[in-house]
Scaffold this motif. Structure first.
Motif, mmCIF file in Angstrom:
data_model
loop_
_atom_site.group_PDB
_atom_site.id
_atom_site.type_symbol
_atom_site.label_atom_id
_atom_site.label_comp_id
_atom_site.label_asym_id
_atom_site.label_seq_id
_atom_site.Cartn_x
_atom_site.Cartn_y
_atom_site.Cartn_z
ATOM 1 N N GLY A 1 0.806 -1.211 0.000
ATOM 2 C CA GLY A 1 0.000 0.000 0.000
ATOM 3 C C GLY A 1 0.839 1.262 0.000
ATOM 4 N N GLU A 2 2.148 1.094 0.030
ATOM 5 C CA GLU A 2 3.072 2.222 0.023
ATOM 6 C C GLU A 2 3.572 2.462 -1.407
ATOM 7 N N PRO A 3 4.218 3.600 -1.660
ATOM 8 C CA PRO A 3 4.813 3.828 -2.983
ATOM 9 C C PRO A 3 5.771 2.699 -3.348
ATOM 10 N N LEU A 4 5.888 2.422 -4.632
ATOM 11 C CA LEU A 4 6.676 1.276 -5.084
ATOM 12 C C LEU A 4 8.125 1.329 -4.621
ATOM 13 N N HIS A 5 8.705 2.515 -4.544
ATOM 14 C CA HIS A 5 10.122 2.593 -4.184
ATOM 15 C C HIS A 5 10.370 2.193 -2.728
ATOM 16 N N GLN A 6 9.288 2.035 -1.943
ATOM 17 C CA GLN A 6 9.433 1.604 -0.556
ATOM 18 C C GLN A 6 9.163 0.113 -0.380
ATOM 19 N N ALA A 7 8.956 -0.594 -1.480
ATOM 20 C CA ALA A 7 8.659 -2.030 -1.407
ATOM 21 C C ALA A 7 9.863 -2.805 -0.894
ATOM 22 N N GLY A 8 9.577 -3.950 -0.272
ATOM 23 C CA GLY A 8 10.662 -4.802 0.203
ATOM 24 C C GLY A 8 11.258 -5.643 -0.914
ATOM 25 N N GLY A 9 10.463 -5.937 -1.936
ATOM 26 C CA GLY A 9 10.931 -6.733 -3.066
ATOM 27 C C GLY A 9 9.856 -6.841 -4.126
ATOM 28 N N VAL A 10 10.284 -6.989 -5.379
ATOM 29 C CA VAL A 10 9.360 -7.113 -6.511
ATOM 30 C C VAL A 10 9.577 -8.475 -7.163
ATOM 31 N N LEU B 1 11.967 -0.642 -13.132
ATOM 32 C CA LEU B 1 13.286 -0.402 -12.540
ATOM 33 C C LEU B 1 13.493 1.083 -12.236
ATOM 34 N N SER B 2 12.938 1.947 -13.070
ATOM 35 C CA SER B 2 13.056 3.384 -12.814
ATOM 36 C C SER B 2 12.310 3.781 -11.547
ATOM 37 N N ALA B 3 11.191 3.099 -11.286
ATOM 38 C CA ALA B 3 10.392 3.420 -10.103
ATOM 39 C C ALA B 3 10.934 2.756 -8.844
ATOM 40 N N THR B 4 11.746 1.704 -9.016
ATOM 41 C CA THR B 4 12.254 0.947 -7.856
ATOM 42 C C THR B 4 13.756 0.692 -7.996
ATOM 43 N N PRO B 5 14.571 1.722 -8.132
ATOM 44 C CA PRO B 5 16.001 1.521 -8.417
ATOM 45 C C PRO B 5 16.786 0.861 -7.285
ATOM 46 N N ASN B 6 16.280 0.947 -6.055
ATOM 47 C CA ASN B 6 17.020 0.403 -4.915
ATOM 48 C C ASN B 6 16.337 -0.812 -4.291
ATOM 49 N N VAL B 7 15.367 -1.366 -5.009
ATOM 50 C CA VAL B 7 14.596 -2.504 -4.499
ATOM 51 C C VAL B 7 15.113 -3.794 -5.127
ATOM 52 N N ASN B 8 15.070 -4.889 -4.377
ATOM 53 C CA ASN B 8 15.461 -6.192 -4.917
ATOM 54 C C ASN B 8 14.369 -6.719 -5.842
#
Length: 390
Positions: A235-244, A292-299
């Motif tokens: 429910g948070e912005p994608l860049h705060q996800a724990g993993g995709v 990847l642009s929205a989640t550059p630091n996510v696994n």
């Protein structure tokens, strides 16, 4: 025969299916101990391409591709596999292609007339969710669950998994101008940069009565090049996800979740921070780059199909991530047992045909003497003589 032109009857009488198989790039498999001749293809290194074999039936007029029992004569073979012939061009009608191939094989000259190619429709109506009647799965209303039953039953996806993903699928019914309507299970496609805007639908139809499969595709006007199905449990912005976690279909993502239900249940934080993504088929560059642009630091965890295409998608994903300077440690694969093609098959315990074909030489018959080992490549090289019984 009119005006010197050959007919389908002429082709069927004067040509053999083996002539067409050879022309399509197949070679007689002299090591196959079957009653009838079999034809295989090899790659540029001379290695046999597994799963690409045709067996010729009695009389030499038809063939079939195991494990399927569908028979092809020279006409239906050319129409079913047009890309295997030199005369194939986009837009050439199947009948025209049959005439070109068969006349060439018979050394019969044919009139060289211009090819009429039907131009595809250039513009399609933009996707709009307003064109559909939407039926949602309400976790608090059992009556809303009933209509989803036929879409999930054959997939082995139970009610608990449906409840977990309840906010990420629905039934979409479209009414046609002729008065008919049809409903599909829909996984809404969005853009990572605009996750609240639906730009298309990954659609799945009800299974056929004979169990032979069902419709799968995307809704008309969908933004297939960029749109992704994104089930964001946080429910948070994608860049705060724990993993995709990446899949080729929404069904596979749900099957994966069900297979690992205990893990998610025992690690509630993992579940809450997870994002499940479906490309709805072949991943595109823009789909990968957009996420990847929205989640550059996510696994990112790659869970693509366990076949040659799926392995190519993994390589493609890594190359794109590298070009975007994403840390390679953030790109990981979640292995699938080699006997399964995808995660839904793993849930159903359905063994893939590609895997069965790859191990058939290692299978030892029950009647074999104790201590017998499966055939090896070295033994095959020694046994050069043909084992075909004519």
């Amino acid at each position: 025969m009119a005006n010197g032109e050959l007919t389908y009857d002429d082709f069927l009488q004067r040509l053999d299916i083996q002539d067409v198989l050879v022309d399509a790039g197949y070679h007689l498999n002299k090591r196959d101990g079957l009653r009838y001749p079999s034809y295989i293809r090899t790659d540029s290194n001379g290695t046999r391409i597994r799963g690409d074999k045709f067996i010729v039936t009695g009389g030499g007029k038809c063939c079939f591709q195991p494990p399927q029992q569908k028979l092809y004569n020279i006409i239906s073979f050319i129409k079913s596999f047009p890309e295997k012939f030199a005369e194939h061009r986009n837009g050439v009608s199947p009948d025209r292609l049959v005439n070109l191939v068969c006349n060439r094989l018979l050394n019969h000259p044919i009139e060289n007339r211009p090819i009429c190619i039907i131009q595809p429709k250039q513009h399609s109506r933009p996707f709009s969710l307003q064109d559909y009647d939407i039926h949602h799965f309400d976790v608090n209303d059992r009556e809303t669950h009933k209509r989803f039953y036929p879409y999930f039953k054959n997939r082995g996806i139970d009610i608990f998994t449906q409840r977990a993903f309840a906010g990420h699928f629905f039934l979409a019914t479209k009414h046609r101008t002729d008065g008919l309507s049809y409903a599909n299970l829909a996984f809404p496609l969005v853009l990572p940069k605009e996750p609240d805007k639906v730009v298309g639908l990954e659609e799945r139809g009800r299974p056929k009565m004979d169990g032979s499969g069902s419709y799968k595709g995307k809704a008309e006007g969908s933004n297939s090049s960029e749109g992704l199905w994104i089930a964001n449990f946080s429910g948070e912005p994608l860049h705060q996800a724990g993993g995709v976690a990446w899949f080729e279909s929404g069904y596979d993502a749900m099957a994966f979740h069900q297979l690992h239900r205990d893990t998610f249940r025992d690690n509630p934080e993992l579940s809450k921070k997870s994002v499940f993504v479906s490309t709805g088929g072949t991943p595109t560059d823009m789909q990968i780059r957009g996420m990847l642009s929205a989640t550059p630091n996510v696994n990112h965890y790659l869970c693509f199909d366990n076949d040659s295409a799926g392995r190519e998608f993994v390589n493609k994903f890594r190359l794109i991530a590298k070009s975007m300077h994403i840390n390679p440690e953030q790109i990981r694969e979640i292995p699938l047992m080699p006997c399964y093609k995808d995660w839904n098959d793993a849930l159903l315990g359905k063994t893939s045909e590609e895997y069965l074909d790859s191990i058939k030489d290692a299978v030892i018959p029950l009647s074999a003497p104790l201590g017998t080992k499966g055939s090896t490549a070295g033994e095959e090289e020694v046994n050069e003589q043909s084992t075909i019984h004519r």
